[in-house]
Design a protein around this motif. Structure first.
Motif, mmCIF file in Angstrom:
data_model
loop_
_atom_site.group_PDB
_atom_site.id
_atom_site.type_symbol
_atom_site.label_atom_id
_atom_site.label_comp_id
_atom_site.label_asym_id
_atom_site.label_seq_id
_atom_site.Cartn_x
_atom_site.Cartn_y
_atom_site.Cartn_z
ATOM 1 N N LEU A 1 40.774 41.936 27.600
ATOM 2 C CA LEU A 1 42.228 41.855 27.801
ATOM 3 C C LEU A 1 42.821 40.767 26.907
ATOM 4 C CD1 LEU A 1 42.049 42.092 31.682
ATOM 5 C CD2 LEU A 1 43.144 43.792 30.207
ATOM 6 N N ARG A 2 44.111 40.887 26.596
ATOM 7 C CA ARG A 2 44.763 39.916 25.708
ATOM 8 C C ARG A 2 45.286 38.719 26.498
ATOM 9 N NH1 ARG A 2 48.850 43.613 22.217
ATOM 10 N NH2 ARG A 2 50.012 41.646 22.300
ATOM 11 N N PRO A 3 45.231 37.517 25.907
ATOM 12 C CA PRO A 3 45.704 36.326 26.636
ATOM 13 C C PRO A 3 47.224 36.184 26.668
ATOM 14 C CG PRO A 3 44.733 35.696 24.515
ATOM 15 C CD PRO A 3 44.598 37.186 24.614
ATOM 16 N N ASP A 4 47.937 36.950 25.833
ATOM 17 C CA ASP A 4 49.383 36.721 25.685
ATOM 18 C C ASP A 4 50.243 37.646 26.539
ATOM 19 O OD1 ASP A 4 48.337 38.804 24.166
ATOM 20 O OD2 ASP A 4 50.042 38.789 22.781
ATOM 21 N N LEU A 5 49.624 38.554 27.287
ATOM 22 C CA LEU A 5 50.431 39.505 28.070
ATOM 23 C C LEU A 5 49.974 39.488 29.538
ATOM 24 C CD1 LEU A 5 50.365 42.605 25.669
ATOM 25 C CD2 LEU A 5 52.296 41.062 26.098
ATOM 26 N N PRO A 6 50.913 39.723 30.481
ATOM 27 C CA PRO A 6 50.529 39.697 31.899
ATOM 28 C C PRO A 6 49.525 40.795 32.248
ATOM 29 C CG PRO A 6 52.828 40.385 31.635
ATOM 30 C CD PRO A 6 52.343 39.983 30.277
ATOM 31 N N VAL A 7 48.718 40.493 33.288
ATOM 32 C CA VAL A 7 47.691 41.450 33.740
ATOM 33 C C VAL A 7 47.978 41.862 35.181
ATOM 34 C CG1 VAL A 7 45.234 41.765 34.245
ATOM 35 C CG2 VAL A 7 45.936 40.437 32.228
ATOM 36 N N LEU A 8 48.090 43.165 35.382
ATOM 37 C CA LEU A 8 48.187 43.723 36.734
ATOM 38 C C LEU A 8 46.783 44.137 37.155
ATOM 39 C CD1 LEU A 8 49.944 44.877 39.103
ATOM 40 C CD2 LEU A 8 49.973 47.043 37.843
ATOM 41 N N PHE A 9 46.309 43.587 38.260
ATOM 42 C CA PHE A 9 44.957 43.864 38.754
ATOM 43 C C PHE A 9 45.086 44.849 39.917
ATOM 44 C CE2 PHE A 9 41.212 41.775 41.221
ATOM 45 C CZ PHE A 9 40.326 42.734 40.769
ATOM 46 N N VAL A 10 44.475 46.015 39.783
ATOM 47 C CA VAL A 10 44.630 47.085 40.775
ATOM 48 C C VAL A 10 43.296 47.308 41.478
ATOM 49 C CG1 VAL A 10 45.264 49.508 41.111
ATOM 50 C CG2 VAL A 10 46.306 48.192 39.244
ATOM 51 N N SER A 11 43.296 47.198 42.822
ATOM 52 C CA SER A 11 42.064 47.461 43.558
ATOM 53 C C SER A 11 42.394 48.039 44.925
ATOM 54 C CB SER A 11 41.259 46.175 43.737
ATOM 55 O OG SER A 11 40.277 46.362 44.734
ATOM 56 N N GLY A 12 41.806 49.172 45.243
ATOM 57 C CA GLY A 12 42.060 49.812 46.545
ATOM 58 C C GLY A 12 41.027 49.431 47.586
ATOM 59 N N GLY A 13 40.464 48.230 47.504
ATOM 60 C CA GLY A 13 39.454 47.817 48.483
ATOM 61 C C GLY A 13 38.077 48.301 48.065
ATOM 62 N N SER A 14 37.099 48.132 48.928
ATOM 63 C CA SER A 14 35.721 48.401 48.514
ATOM 64 C C SER A 14 35.487 49.885 48.226
ATOM 65 C CB SER A 14 34.744 47.896 49.564
ATOM 66 O OG SER A 14 34.944 48.529 50.790
ATOM 67 N N SER A 15 36.207 50.774 48.891
ATOM 68 C CA SER A 15 36.001 52.205 48.638
ATOM 69 C C SER A 15 36.977 52.771 47.616
ATOM 70 C CB SER A 15 36.151 53.015 49.930
ATOM 71 O OG SER A 15 35.482 52.401 50.974
ATOM 72 N N GLY A 16 37.962 52.003 47.238
ATOM 73 C CA GLY A 16 38.991 52.510 46.324
ATOM 74 C C GLY A 16 40.077 53.240 47.097
ATOM 75 N N ALA A 17 41.166 53.556 46.438
ATOM 76 C CA ALA A 17 42.294 54.222 47.097
ATOM 77 C C ALA A 17 42.884 55.249 46.143
ATOM 78 C CB ALA A 17 43.350 53.194 47.487
ATOM 79 N N ARG A 18 42.746 56.508 46.521
ATOM 80 C CA ARG A 18 43.170 57.610 45.653
ATOM 81 C C ARG A 18 44.660 57.524 45.282
ATOM 82 N NH1 ARG A 18 42.449 63.191 44.391
ATOM 83 N NH2 ARG A 18 44.295 64.031 45.343
ATOM 84 N N THR A 19 45.494 57.291 46.297
ATOM 85 C CA THR A 19 46.945 57.268 46.017
ATOM 86 C C THR A 19 47.276 56.183 45.004
ATOM 87 O OG1 THR A 19 47.270 57.805 48.326
ATOM 88 C CG2 THR A 19 49.218 57.111 47.116
#
Ligand SMILES: CC(=O)N[C@H]1[C@@H](OP(=O)(O)OP(=O)(O)OC[C@H]2O[C@@H](n3ccc(=O)[nH]c3=O)[C@H](O)[C@@H]2O)O[C@H](CO)[C@@H](O)[C@@H]1O
Length: 367
Positions: free
Chosen positions: A191-209
Motif C-alpha cells: 500500500l502507498r504511504p501517501d493515501l488513506p487506507v480503508l481496512f475492511v473485515s467482516g470478522g473471523s468468518s467474513g461477511a458477504r454483504t
C-alpha cells in the motif's frame, strides 16, 4: 498474586471465542511460565487451525450441538452430552486441572458439566448480550461470570452480578505502537504511504454483504484516492474487484497477523463482533460498524455504545450499498481531523487489560 499449575480452557467455533482464550493463555504463561495449559475444542471449529498455530495443547471433544435456545430439546440429546462430558472429564483428570475457564461455544458445555461433577471452580467469560447458549447453561453451575463490556451488566438480567473484566486481547494488538508499525505494514501489503487506507473485515468468518458492497464501490473509492485493504474472511466466497484501478485495492483471504491490518488502516469497515469492537476501541481505531443482522441484535448492542461516545458510525446491513459508501465513507476517509476525533473517542471507550483482569478473577476463584 496466587499461583496456578494446571488449567483447562474451553471455547471454540469462530474466532470470537478463540482469540480471547488464546490471549488469556498467553497471560497465564507470562505469569506462570511452568503452568500446564490444556484447551478443549470441537472437531470442526476454527480452533483446529488457530490453537495449534499458537503453540497450545488442543484436545478435541466429540461434537455436541446445542439447540439455539435452552429448551426441552436438550433432554433429547443425553447420550451425546454424556459422551462429550465424559471426554472433557478425562482430560480434566489427566492434567489435574485446578480450574476450568470457558469462553463459550458448544464445546464449553461438556467442560462445565465435567468440572461441576468434580466440584472444580468454573469461571465463565462472556462477551455478548444476550449471553450465548453454552455460557447460559454454564451459569447454572457457577456464579463466577466475567464480562467484556459495561453495557452487558445493564442489558442482560443473567449478567447483572457478573464481574466487568474487559476482553483478553492479543498483546500484539494491545501493545502495538500503530504509527511505528505503519510503514512496515503498508510495505507488507503493497500500500502507498501517501493515501488513506480503508481496512475492511467482516470478522473471523467474513461477511458477504460487506464484501460485495465494498467490491462494488472499488472504482469510486479508488478514484477518490482511497486505498482498500480487504480481508475476505475464513468462510467466504471470493469476489471480483475491477483490475487497473489507479490506487491499490488489496484482497487477502485471512490475516493471522491482524495487527498488521490495524497498523496499516486509517479507518475500518467491519461487523460488530464483540472481539472486533474490543480491538478497534483498544486501538483507538475509527470504525464504521455494520452489525450482523441475524443474531439477536447482539452486534448492534456491541457497537452502539462506541458510536454514541463518538468513536464510530453504525449502518444497517441492508443500507450498506456502494452509494452509501460513496456518500459516507469517502468524505470521512479523507477527513484527517474527523478521523482523529473518532479515534480518540474510541480509545476512551476501549480497554487493554482484559487478560490481566480475568487472571485476577480466576485466581480469586481457586484461592
Ligand atoms: C455472526 C456471529 O455470530 N458473530 C459472532 C462471532 O463473531 P466473530 O467470530 O467474527 O468474532 P469477532 O468479530 O468478535 O472477532 C473476530 C476475531 O477474529 C480476528 N480476525 C478476523 C479476521 C482475520 O482475518 N483475522 C483475525 O485475526 C479479529 O481480530 C478478532 O479477534 O463471535 C463474537 C464473539 O462471541 C460475537 O460477538 C459475534 O456476534
Amino acid at each position: 498474586m496466587g499461583s496456578l499449575r494446571s488449567v483447562v480452557l474451553a471455547g471454540g467455533g469462530t474466532g470470537g471465542h478463540i482469540y480471547p482464550l488464546l490471549a488469556f493463555a498467553d497471560a497465564l504463561r507470562r505469569h506462570f511460565p511452568d503452568i500446564r495449559i490444556t484447551t478443549l475444542g470441537s472437531p470442526k471449529g476454527m480452533e483446529n487451525q488457530l490453537i495449534p498455530a499458537a503453540g497450545y495443547d488442543l484436545r478435541s471433544i466429540p461434537a455436541f450441538q446445542l439447540p439455539r435456545s435452552l429448551n426441552l430439546d436438550l433432554l433429547r440429546t443425553p447420550d451425546r452430552m454424556y459422551k462429550s462430558a465424559h471426554a472433557a472429564g478425562e482430560v480434566i483428570d489427566e492434567v489435574e486441572a485446578e480450574v476450568v475457564v470457558g469462553f463459550g461455544g458448544y464445546v464449553s458445555v461438556p467442560a462445565y458439566l465435567a468440572a461441576w461433577r468434580r466440584e472444580l471452580p468454573i469461571v465463565i467469560h462472556e462477551v455478548n448480550v444476550p449471553p450465548g447458549v453454552a455460557n447460559r447453561m454454564g451459569m447454572k453451575f457457577t456464579k463466577r461470570v466475567a464480562v467484556g463490556f459495561p453495557h452487558q451488566l445493564e442489558q442482560a438480567e443473567a449478567l447483572r452480578n457478573a464481574r466487568l473484566v474487559g476482553v483478553p486481547l492479543r498483546t500484539g494488538i494491545t501493545h502495538m505502537d500503530r504509527p511505528a508499525l505503519r510503514p512496515q505494514a503498508l510495505y507488507h501489503f503493497g500500500l502507498r504511504p501517501d493515501l488513506p487506507v480503508l481496512f475492511v473485515s467482516g470478522g473471523s468468518s467474513g461477511a458477504r454483504t460487506i464484501n460485495l458492497a465494498v467490491a462494488a464501490a472499488a472504482k469510486r473509492l479508488a478514484h477518490a484516492g482511497i486505498q482498500v485493504l480487504h480481508v475476505q474472511g475464513g468462510r467466504n466466497d471470493p469476489f471480483e474487484v475491477p483490475k487497473d484501478l489507479p490506487v491499490p485495492y488489496v484482497v487477502v483471504p485471512y490475516l493471522s497477523d491482524m495487527q498488521l491490518g490495524y497498523a496499516a488502516a486509517d479507518l475500518m469497515l467491519c461487523r460488530g463482533g464483540a472481539i472486533t469492537v474490543a480491538e478497534t476501541t483498544a486501538l483507538g481505531m475509527p470504525a464504521i460498524y455494520v452489525p450482523y443482522p441475524f443474531s439477536n441484535q447482539e452486534q448492534r448492542r456491541n457497537a452502539l455504545p462506541v458510536v454514541e461516545s463518538g468513536g464510530g458510525m453504525l449502518v444497517d446491513n441492508s443500507e450498506l450499498t456502494p452509494e452509501w459508501i460513496e456518500t459516507n465513507i469517502i468524505p470521512l476517509a479523507r477527513d484527517r481531523q474527523r478521523l482523529a476525533a473518532m479515534g480518540g473517542a474510541a480509545a476512551r471507550y476501549g480497554r487493554r487489560d482484559g487478560d490481566e483482569q480475568l487472571l485476577r478473577f480466576v485466581l480469586e476463584a481457586v484461592s
